[in-house]
Write a protein that holds these residues in place. Structure first.
Motif, PDB file in Angstrom:
ATOM      1  N   TRP A  17       0.815  -1.144   0.072  1.00  0.00           N
ATOM      2  CA  TRP A  17       0.025   0.027   0.028  1.00  0.00           C
ATOM      3  C   TRP A  17       0.897   1.395   0.163  1.00  0.00           C
ATOM      4  O   TRP A  17       1.844   1.202   0.771  1.00  0.00           O
ATOM      5  CB  TRP A  17      -0.873   0.157   1.226  1.00  0.00           C
ATOM      6  N   TYR A  18       0.429   2.381  -0.779  1.00  0.00           N
ATOM      7  CA  TYR A  18       0.970   3.716  -0.561  1.00  0.00           C
ATOM      8  C   TYR A  18       0.055   4.469   0.242  1.00  0.00           C
ATOM      9  O   TYR A  18      -1.080   4.679  -0.023  1.00  0.00           O
ATOM     10  CB  TYR A  18       1.260   4.207  -1.930  1.00  0.00           C
ATOM     11  N   GLY A  19       0.074   4.535   1.618  1.00  0.00           N
ATOM     12  CA  GLY A  19      -0.905   4.849   2.439  1.00  0.00           C
ATOM     13  C   GLY A  19      -2.060   4.247   2.109  1.00  0.00           C
ATOM     14  O   GLY A  19      -2.027   2.879   2.754  1.00  0.00           O
ATOM     15  N   GLU A  20      -3.141   4.580   1.859  1.00  0.00           N
ATOM     16  CA  GLU A  20      -4.517   3.917   1.757  1.00  0.00           C
ATOM     17  C   GLU A  20      -4.437   3.152   0.526  1.00  0.00           C
ATOM     18  O   GLU A  20      -5.250   2.425   0.410  1.00  0.00           O
ATOM     19  CB  GLU A  20      -5.707   4.932   1.918  1.00  0.00           C
ATOM     20  N   PHE A  21      -3.609   3.679  -0.287  1.00  0.00           N
ATOM     21  CA  PHE A  21      -3.897   3.181  -1.636  1.00  0.00           C
ATOM     22  C   PHE A  21      -3.227   1.510  -1.888  1.00  0.00           C
ATOM     23  O   PHE A  21      -2.032   1.553  -1.773  1.00  0.00           O
ATOM     24  CB  PHE A  21      -3.302   4.075  -2.762  1.00  0.00           C
ATOM     25  N   HIS A  22      -3.875   0.601  -2.084  1.00  0.00           N
ATOM     26  CA  HIS A  22      -3.438  -0.735  -2.425  1.00  0.00           C
ATOM     27  C   HIS A  22      -3.092  -0.883  -3.802  1.00  0.00           C
ATOM     28  O   HIS A  22      -3.700  -1.247  -4.558  1.00  0.00           O
ATOM     29  CB  HIS A  22      -4.894  -1.807  -2.090  1.00  0.00           C
ATOM     30  N   VAL A  23      -1.518  -0.869  -3.830  1.00  0.00           N
ATOM     31  CA  VAL A  23      -0.990  -0.907  -5.028  1.00  0.00           C
ATOM     32  C   VAL A  23      -0.466  -2.136  -5.812  1.00  0.00           C
ATOM     33  O   VAL A  23      -0.610  -2.346  -6.885  1.00  0.00           O
ATOM     34  CB  VAL A  23       0.315   0.005  -5.020  1.00  0.00           C
ATOM     35  N   LEU A  24      -0.223  -3.041  -4.757  1.00  0.00           N
ATOM     36  CA  LEU A  24       0.161  -4.564  -5.241  1.00  0.00           C
ATOM     37  C   LEU A  24      -0.773  -5.407  -4.463  1.00  0.00           C
ATOM     38  O   LEU A  24      -0.964  -5.225  -3.328  1.00  0.00           O
ATOM     39  CB  LEU A  24       1.468  -4.784  -4.849  1.00  0.00           C
ATOM     40  N   PRO A  42      -0.922  -0.974 -18.156  1.00  0.00           N
ATOM     41  CA  PRO A  42      -1.445   0.369 -18.295  1.00  0.00           C
ATOM     42  C   PRO A  42      -0.440   1.117 -17.479  1.00  0.00           C
ATOM     43  O   PRO A  42      -0.081   0.546 -16.547  1.00  0.00           O
ATOM     44  CB  PRO A  42      -2.921   0.546 -18.270  1.00  0.00           C
ATOM     45  N   SER A  43      -0.501   2.117 -17.679  1.00  0.00           N
ATOM     46  CA  SER A  43       0.337   3.287 -16.657  1.00  0.00           C
ATOM     47  C   SER A  43      -0.138   3.292 -15.271  1.00  0.00           C
ATOM     48  O   SER A  43      -1.427   3.237 -15.373  1.00  0.00           O
ATOM     49  CB  SER A  43       0.704   4.758 -17.322  1.00  0.00           C
ATOM     50  N   GLY A  44       0.431   3.191 -14.420  1.00  0.00           N
ATOM     51  CA  GLY A  44      -0.108   3.056 -12.881  1.00  0.00           C
ATOM     52  C   GLY A  44      -0.741   2.028 -12.473  1.00  0.00           C
ATOM     53  O   GLY A  44      -1.325   1.720 -11.347  1.00  0.00           O
ATOM     54  N   SER A  45      -0.344   0.634 -13.298  1.00  0.00           N
ATOM     55  CA  SER A  45      -0.840  -0.442 -12.865  1.00  0.00           C
ATOM     56  C   SER A  45       0.065  -1.294 -11.715  1.00  0.00           C
ATOM     57  O   SER A  45      -0.480  -2.267 -11.136  1.00  0.00           O
ATOM     58  CB  SER A  45      -0.894  -1.638 -14.254  1.00  0.00           C
ATOM     59  N   GLY A  46       0.960  -0.598 -11.354  1.00  0.00           N
ATOM     60  CA  GLY A  46       1.923  -1.139 -10.408  1.00  0.00           C
ATOM     61  C   GLY A  46       3.187  -1.821 -10.776  1.00  0.00           C
ATOM     62  O   GLY A  46       4.056  -2.464 -10.070  1.00  0.00           O
ATOM     63  N   LYS A  47       3.617  -1.765 -12.157  1.00  0.00           N
ATOM     64  CA  LYS A  47       4.496  -2.463 -12.659  1.00  0.00           C
ATOM     65  C   LYS A  47       6.230  -2.182 -12.217  1.00  0.00           C
ATOM     66  O   LYS A  47       6.903  -2.702 -11.677  1.00  0.00           O
ATOM     67  CB  LYS A  47       5.082  -2.423 -14.149  1.00  0.00           C
ATOM     68  N   SER A  48       6.159  -0.607 -11.962  1.00  0.00           N
ATOM     69  CA  SER A  48       7.490  -0.213 -11.217  1.00  0.00           C
ATOM     70  C   SER A  48       7.603  -0.625  -9.977  1.00  0.00           C
ATOM     71  O   SER A  48       8.393  -0.933  -9.575  1.00  0.00           O
ATOM     72  CB  SER A  48       7.592   1.514 -11.446  1.00  0.00           C
ATOM     73  N   THR A  49       6.448  -0.471  -9.135  1.00  0.00           N
ATOM     74  CA  THR A  49       6.320  -0.756  -7.758  1.00  0.00           C
ATOM     75  C   THR A  49       6.972  -2.307  -7.658  1.00  0.00           C
ATOM     76  O   THR A  49       7.674  -2.447  -6.804  1.00  0.00           O
ATOM     77  CB  THR A  49       5.076  -0.456  -7.120  1.00  0.00           C
TER      78      THR A  49
HETATM   79  P1  ADP Z   1       3.443   1.828 -13.404  1.00  0.00           P
HETATM   80  O1  ADP Z   1       5.024   1.584 -13.369  1.00  0.00           O
HETATM   81  O2  ADP Z   1       2.541   0.517 -13.716  1.00  0.00           O
HETATM   82  O3  ADP Z   1       3.046   2.809 -14.227  1.00  0.00           O
HETATM   83  P2  ADP Z   1       3.619   2.607 -10.511  1.00  0.00           P
HETATM   84  O4  ADP Z   1       4.102   1.410  -9.962  1.00  0.00           O
HETATM   85  O5  ADP Z   1       4.779   3.475 -10.954  1.00  0.00           O
HETATM   86  O6  ADP Z   1       2.868   1.974 -11.929  1.00  0.00           O
HETATM   87  O7  ADP Z   1       2.501   3.136  -9.793  1.00  0.00           O
HETATM   88  C1  ADP Z   1       1.337   2.362  -9.485  1.00  0.00           C
HETATM   89  C2  ADP Z   1       0.316   3.337  -8.776  1.00  0.00           C
HETATM   90  O8  ADP Z   1       0.888   3.831  -7.474  1.00  0.00           O
HETATM   91  C3  ADP Z   1       0.263   4.519  -9.465  1.00  0.00           C
HETATM   92  O9  ADP Z   1      -1.409   4.979  -9.274  1.00  0.00           O
HETATM   93  C4  ADP Z   1       1.067   5.475  -8.802  1.00  0.00           C
HETATM   94  O10 ADP Z   1       0.525   6.952  -8.704  1.00  0.00           O
HETATM   95  C5  ADP Z   1       1.072   5.128  -7.369  1.00  0.00           C
HETATM   96  N1  ADP Z   1       2.239   5.507  -6.706  1.00  0.00           N
HETATM   97  C6  ADP Z   1       3.449   5.291  -7.298  1.00  0.00           C
HETATM   98  N2  ADP Z   1       4.669   5.559  -6.478  1.00  0.00           N
HETATM   99  C7  ADP Z   1       3.986   6.257  -5.349  1.00  0.00           C
HETATM  100  C8  ADP Z   1       4.512   6.599  -4.076  1.00  0.00           C
HETATM  101  N3  ADP Z   1       5.913   7.071  -3.794  1.00  0.00           N
HETATM  102  N4  ADP Z   1       3.391   7.206  -3.327  1.00  0.00           N
HETATM  103  C9  ADP Z   1       2.127   7.108  -3.620  1.00  0.00           C
HETATM  104  N5  ADP Z   1       1.682   6.613  -4.595  1.00  0.00           N
HETATM  105  C10 ADP Z   1       2.510   5.938  -5.661  1.00  0.00           C
END
Ligand code: ADP
Ligand code: MG
Length: 247
Positions: A17-24, A42-49
């Motif tokens: 999670w990033y704060g409340e946001f469930h990213v993975l 798609p962009s924002g799907s969590g690949k980089s994370t």
């Molecule tokens: P991708 O690489 O698939 O484009 P990311 O992993 O960069 O996706 O990001 C996934 C989601 O997490 C996005 O909605 C992004 O805005 C959010 N996010 C990424 N990094 C952070 C961060 N450090 N704090 C809060 N939200 C983040």
């Protein structure tokens, strides 16, 4: 049954999670030695994370990540050990601007691996030759084109003799005419048997070298398959929509 030890990377029920946001969301992934995996979505799907969690540039909150038999937790010793084995190449190169190309390449081998300078330089020159820019060794990153800088970043990673390479959209910041020179280096690496996880939308690269393509959307792995089936017979509507946009 496959033994846990057959995998160089394992993610088991990983949640972040990033704060409340469930990213993975419940990510499960096993990577075999020598496997080449392309991750798209798609962009924002969590690949980089996801790939940044593998070398602890981001911290996950639930589940297990094991790299080369080492469990990634908050133990700094484990994190250091994993970072030695895992090379990473970023979209924006992340070279040290105040160091020459050669110094960028020798920094970690000298300071992390405790390698003598002469030996580190010889190894760096070998890899700069492999990415076809030995003549740039004494220049600063700012004097190089984007494609050259990205090839330096790849050479710099290889100098640490990593067991796995992670790539996060390595060609996305490049002008079109420079994409090929970077992809060519990546294809060569793949063909030499390097274990690779590549986030990329270069579907030609995926078709050419990937053993497996993974599609992510909204923090989940939606679908994965070998390239032939992935591209010709995608199962989920989200995958179909994505492919219709990038192909
Ligand atoms: P991708 O690489 O698939 O484009 P990311 O992993 O960069 O996706 O990001 C996934 C989601 O997490 C996005 O909605 C992004 O805005 C959010 N996010 C990424 N990094 C952070 C961060 N450090 N704090 C809060 N939200 C983040
Ligand atoms: Mg990204």
């Amino acid at each position: 049954m496959t033994n846990q030890q057959d995998f160089i990377i394992t993610l088991k029920n990983v949640n972040k999670w990033y704060g409340e946001f469930h990213v993975l969301k419940d990510i499960n992934l096993n990577v075999k030695m020598g496997e080449r995996i392309v991750i798209c979505g798609p962009s924002g799907s969590g690949k980089s994370t996801m790939i940044r969690c593998i070398n602890h540039l981001e911290e996950h909150q639930e589940g297990d990540i094991v790299v080369d038999g080492v469990l990634l937790n908050n133990d700094l010793k484990n994190i250091g050990q994993i970072r030695k084995e895992v090379g990473m190449v970023f979209q924006h190169f992340n070279l040290f601007p105040h160091l020459t190309v050669l110094q960028n390449c020798t920094l970690a081998p000298i300071w992390v691996r405790k390698m003598p300078q002469k030996e580190a330089e010889a190894i760096a020159m070998k890899y700069l030759e492999r990415v076809k820019i030995p003549d740039q060794a004494n220049k600063y990153p700012g004097q190089l084109s984007g494609g050259q800088q990205q090839r330096v970043a790849i050479a710099r990673s290889l100098c640490m003799n990593p067991r796995v390479m992670l790539f996060d959209e390595p060609t996305s910041a490049l002008d079109p005419e420079m994409i090929k020179e970077v992809l060519d280096v990546m294809v060569e690496l793949a063909q030499e048997g390097m274990t690779m996880l590549c986030v990329t939308h270069e579907m030609g690269f995926a078709k050419k070298v990937a053993d497996r393509v993974i599609f992510m959307d909204a923090g989940q792995i939606i679908e994965e398959n070998e390239p032939e089936s992935f591209f010709n017979n995608p199962q989920s509507d989200r995958t179909k929509l994505f492919l219709s946009q990038v192909l």
